[in-house]
Every structure is written in structure tokens, then in C-alpha cells.
Design an enzyme around this catalytic site. Structure first.
Site, short mmCIF file in Angstrom:
data_model
loop_
_atom_site.label_atom_id
_atom_site.label_comp_id
_atom_site.label_asym_id
_atom_site.label_seq_id
_atom_site.Cartn_x
_atom_site.Cartn_y
_atom_site.Cartn_z
N GLY A 23 90.84 11.73 -16.34
CA GLY A 23 90.66 10.52 -17.15
C GLY A 23 91.98 10.05 -17.73
N ALA A 24 93.06 10.29 -16.98
CA ALA A 24 94.41 10.00 -17.49
C ALA A 24 94.69 8.51 -17.60
CB ALA A 24 95.46 10.66 -16.59
N ASN A 97 89.23 15.95 -19.53
CA ASN A 97 89.09 14.88 -20.50
C ASN A 97 88.18 13.74 -20.03
OD1 ASN A 97 90.05 12.96 -22.74
ND2 ASN A 97 90.79 11.93 -20.88
N SER A 149 82.03 16.47 -27.56
CA SER A 149 81.79 15.32 -28.43
C SER A 149 80.96 15.76 -29.62
CB SER A 149 81.04 14.23 -27.67
OG SER A 149 80.58 13.22 -28.54
N TYR A 163 74.42 11.38 -22.12
CA TYR A 163 75.77 11.71 -22.59
C TYR A 163 75.73 12.90 -23.54
CZ TYR A 163 80.32 11.20 -24.87
OH TYR A 163 81.58 11.44 -25.37
N ALA A 165 73.46 15.25 -23.85
CA ALA A 165 73.09 16.47 -23.13
C ALA A 165 74.25 16.99 -22.29
CB ALA A 165 71.87 16.21 -22.25
N LYS A 167 77.44 16.71 -22.85
CA LYS A 167 78.48 17.31 -23.70
C LYS A 167 78.01 18.65 -24.28
CE LYS A 167 81.61 14.17 -23.13
NZ LYS A 167 82.87 14.48 -22.44
#
Length: 257
Positions: A23-24, A97, A149, A163, A165, A167
Site C-alpha cells: 500500500g506504498a 500496510n 485498526s 473490514y 472482521a 482486521k
């Protein structure tokens, strides 16, 4: 889609470690990469968005090695990692990330959306950890840092079911790998941010949601990407070698435990 090598000239002077940041192309990923570069590491920039990846690479300059691939595709992950081994070397600092956000609650979450979010947020870190953990074990040194998160602890204040779940499951993966790899000199930790200034805030929340959220954060502001990057640098440092299986909250007091 096949992994695409994007060439850049290496002008660095033998930095100490090879890091990979997924995710850079996003604000947080770029901030993490920039901080790791400042520490003297060579940094592999991984993203599935060519435009975002090109922009991040241009801003980061020397020592950055961009590679374009889809995290959710195990074949692409394997091919990309083989390319990184040949071009840069074995990754010793892995920062998982990349993430996909959805604010849909259960009734609005389709099976297709559920699978897409799990594929990126959970399967991606699994695939990459499986690729790089063996060489970390052989070297008896390594760092894996997963981006969780606050949603996993709160049930998702604004975040959706899939989302949240994903994380939570990533936190479980963190704990499992931490216990497995600790005897081999490899630490595995996670960071649980809340409301960092990224597109998840600026584009995926309404102004009303942003204002309501700010009222709930005791420090009265959103988190800067550089604050997350600072934590990543610490957890990837030699002096963090006695910290493993930790979930670091960075949420401005939104959630206390």
C-alpha cells in the site's frame, strides 16, 4: 494481471536492511516508506495502483524499488517476491500496510465484497509472511508489522462488518506468527490506528461523519501518517527486539484498554 517490474536506479550506499511496504502508493504507506528510507534501509514499494505507485516512487527517490502486483492473488505475490529476491534481496522488514475499507454493515455487505476485503486485508499479509518468514528464520532476524485498526476493538464505529472482521483476523494472525517465530529472532507486531489522514478519512467519510468522529477523539484531531510511520520505525529497530505479539494502539484516546 501479471507482476510488473518498474526499474529505478539504485544510488544508495549499502543501507542496512531490505524492507517491503505494501500500500506504498497511499499517504500512510508513503510516509512509512519515507521514514524507513531515512533510517538507511532499501525499501520495496508494493501497490496495485500504477498511478499512485509512480507518484510515491517519484517523491521518495533513491533507495525505493517499486513493484506493481495484486496482493490478493497468491500467484502474483509469489512472482513479485521472486523478482524482489533477484533485484533487491530478501526482505527483512515486512510492513503489511495495504488495506481496503468498506463502511457497509452486515445487511449491505455482499459475499463478493466480503471476499474482496478479506483477500486484501488478511490473505495478502498471510501470503507475504509465508514468503518472507523462512529467510528471516534462517538469518535469525526479522520484523513483521501488520496494520490492524481500532475497528477490531470497537466493533467498527464507522467501519463496516467485513473490514472490522478482517482486521480482527489480522490481529489473530499477528499473535500466532509472533509465538511461532519468536525463538528464531523474528518479531511480529501490529499497529491499530484510528482515523489517520488518508483517503479513508478524506474521501470515504462524509463531512458530518468527520465532525462527529472528531468529537469522540479526546486529543481533538485526526492522526498524521508520519505518526504511524514513527511507530513502524521503532518496531522495526534492533532495540524493539524484546517486543513481539504486541498490538500498539494509536487512536488519540478514542479507545482505552
Amino acid at each position: 494481471m501479471t507482476p510488473t517490474r518498474i526499474e529505478t536506479k539504485d544510488k544508495t550506499n549499502n543501507p542496512s536492511r531490505v524492507a517491503m511496504v505494501t500500500g506504498a502508493g497511499g499517504a500512510m504507506g508513503a510516509a512509512i516508506a519515507r521514514s524507513l528510507l531515512a533510517e538507511g534501509h532499501r525499501v520495496v514499494l508494493a501497490d496495485a495502483d500504477r498511478t499512485a505507485l509512480d507518484a510515491a516512487t517519484a517523491s521518495l527517490g533513491d533507495g525505493a524499488y517499486p513493484i506493481l502486483f495484486d496482493l490478493s492473488d497468491s500467484a502474483q505475490v509469489k512472482a513479485a517476491c521472486a523478482d524482489v529476491r533477484e533485484r533487491v534481496g530478501a526482505v527483512e522488514i515486512l510492513v503489511n500496510n495495504a488495506g481496503v475499507l468498506s463502511n457497509h454493515k452486515l445487511a449491505e455487505t455482499t459475499p463478493e465484497e466480503w471476499r474482496k476485503i478479506m483477500a486484501v486485508n488478511l490473505d495478502g499479509p498471510y501470503h507475504l509472511s509465508r514468503e518472507w518468514a523462512p529467510s528471516m528464520r534462517e538469518r535469525r532476524w526479522g520484523r513483521i508489522i501488520n496494520m490492524c485498526s481500532v475497528a477490531m476493538k470497537t466493533g467498527g464505529l464507522t467501519a463496516g462488518t467485513a473490514y472490522t472482521a478482517s482486521k480482527g483476523a489480522l490481529g489473530g494472525l499477528t499473535f500466532s506468527l509472533a509465538r511461532e517465530l519468536a525463538p528464531h529472532g523474528v518479531t511480529v507486531n501490529a499497529i491499530a490506528p484510528a482515523y489517520v489522514k488518508t483517503k479513508m478519512i478524506t474521501e470515504q467519510l462524509t463531512e458530518e461523519q468527520r465532525q462527529q468522529t472528531l468529537k469522540q477523539i479526546p486529543v481533538g484531531r485526526f492522526c498524521e501518517p508520519e505518526e504511524i510511520a514513527h511507530a513502524v520505525v521503532f518496531l522495526s529497530s534492533p532495540l524493539a527486539g524484546f517486543i513481539t505479539g504486541e498490538l500498539l494502539d494509536i487512536n488519540g484516546g478514542l479507545h482505552l484498554d
